[in-house]
Design an enzyme around this catalytic site. Structure first.
Site: not given
Ligand SMILES: NC(=O)c1ccc[n+]([C@@H]2O[C@H](COP(=O)([O-])OP(=O)(O)OC[C@H]3O[C@@H](n4cnc5c(N)ncnc54)[C@H](OP(=O)(O)O)[C@@H]3O)[C@@H](O)[C@H]2O)c1
Length: 285
Positions: A10, A39, A62-64, A104, A127, A151
């Site tokens: 991710g 996970i 995470a499921y994002t 957030d 979410y 963000w």
């Molecule tokens: N993106 C935002 O704007 C944002 C904002 C606030 C907080 N966050 C938090 O920050 C963290 C990182 O976010 P990110 O943007 O880097 O997320 P991301 O790009 O969606 O990365 C999440 C990764 O987890 C993988 N994944 C999905 N199901 C899984 C499983 N069962 N076991 C292991 N890995 C799995 C996904 O694979 P697939 O893509 O193949 O499903 C993806 O590679 C998360 O906790 C998110 O909730 C994100």
């Protein structure tokens, strides 16, 4: 210290991968994503932890998909709540340091001052609710540290910066919401902060509690889009619109600004302003 990074394909996981060389020489990283380590499979995680003598876990999985979660609730709860519960139990049973990333969206966005870690969460989306439930497994068991961010964008994956960068080159006009404000956060800066926390954590007895991390400064999505266009000399005209004119399946908080004093004081972090980080990221892109 042997550190397992989950969800490593991710945005955040890949930025961490790029910076692993900045960790202490004694830190060895294991980067995994769902193909190698799902996970939601507690037995597989336990086996991995035992086989590689893991001491710390950074959970970036995470499921994002915020809107997708409204229609795929079971998948969102399984990943954001149940799997985090398993990680929390393993962390407690095996005395691991767990750093879990949250959001957030646990807040309702009605605050008039930056959110502190002890402010009452009140998520409105699936979410946000599932992420809060994941957090609660960790806090209830005192199982690790939670870093809420907001963000998030990166040179990797799909995000607002990449989408707007493309659209301002393709289109003459664009509408962007102006009544949701927050802190854009470059995942590379958060990755650096995580490494700094890991580097100092060897001397710390425990790594627990909730912390807020985002880039400094505040803006609306409209301001953010304007800056993305300006930095690329794009002539596209960007118009501010209200959220009600851009309906989405999941409700968004109108105010997502974090108070970051706690993490800055505890880990002596210097957090870059969002404009500075955006410029650096666009140059990289
Ligand atoms: N993106 C935002 O704007 C944002 C904002 C606030 C907080 N966050 C938090 O920050 C963290 C990182 O976010 P990110 O943007 O880097 O997320 P991301 O790009 O969606 O990365 C999440 C990764 O987890 C993988 N994944 C999905 N199901 C899984 C499983 N069962 N076991 C292991 N890995 C799995 C996904 O694979 P697939 O893509 O193949 O499903 C993806 O590679 C998360 O906790 C998110 O909730 C994100």
């Amino acid at each position: 210290m042997n550190i397992l990074v989950t969800g490593a394909n991710g945005q955040l996981g890949r930025e961490l991968y790029d910076r692993q060389g900045l960790a202490r020489a004694s830190s060895k990283f294991y980067f995994t994503d769902k193909e190698d380590l799902d996970i939601t499979q507690k037995g597989d995680i336990e086996k991995f932890i035992d086989n590689h003598a893991i001491n710390a876990v950074i959970n970036c999985a995470a499921y994002t998909d915020v809107d997708g979660a409204e229609n795929h609730q079971q998948a969102a709860w399984q990943l954001n709540e149940a799997a985090v519960g398993n990680l929390a139990r393993l962390a407690t049973d095996k005395n691991l340091r767990l750093i879990h990333i949250s959001t957030d969206y646990v807040f309702d966005g009605t605050s008039h001052r930056p959110y502190r870690e002890d402010d009452e969460p009140n998520p409105h989306s699936i979410y946000g609710k599932s992420k809060l439930a994941g957090e609660q497994h960790i806090t209830r068991n005192n199982a690790g540290m939670i870093i809420r961010t907001a963000w998030l964008y990166s040179t990797y994956g799909k995000n607002f910066v990449k989408t707007i960068s493309r659209l301002v080159k393709e289109k003459e006009q664009l509408k962007v919401v102006c009544d949701q404000v927050g802190n854009p956060t470059y995942a590379g800066d958060l990755a650096m902060a995580l490494l700094q926390i890991i580097n100092v954590s060897e001397e710390m007895k425990e790594l627990t509690g909730i912390y807020h991390y985002a880039n400094e400064g505040v803006c609306s999505w409209y301001d953010f889009a304007l800056e993305i266009a300006r930095l690329q000399d794009a002539s596209c005209r960007i118009h501010p619109i209200e959220s009600k004119d851009w309906p989405t399946p999941a409700p968004r908080p109108h105010y997502s600004v974090f108070n970051k004093k706690k993490i800055k004081d505890r880990f002596l972090l210097r957090i870059p302003h969002w404009r500075e980080s955006l410029e650096r990221t666009l140059q990289k892109m």
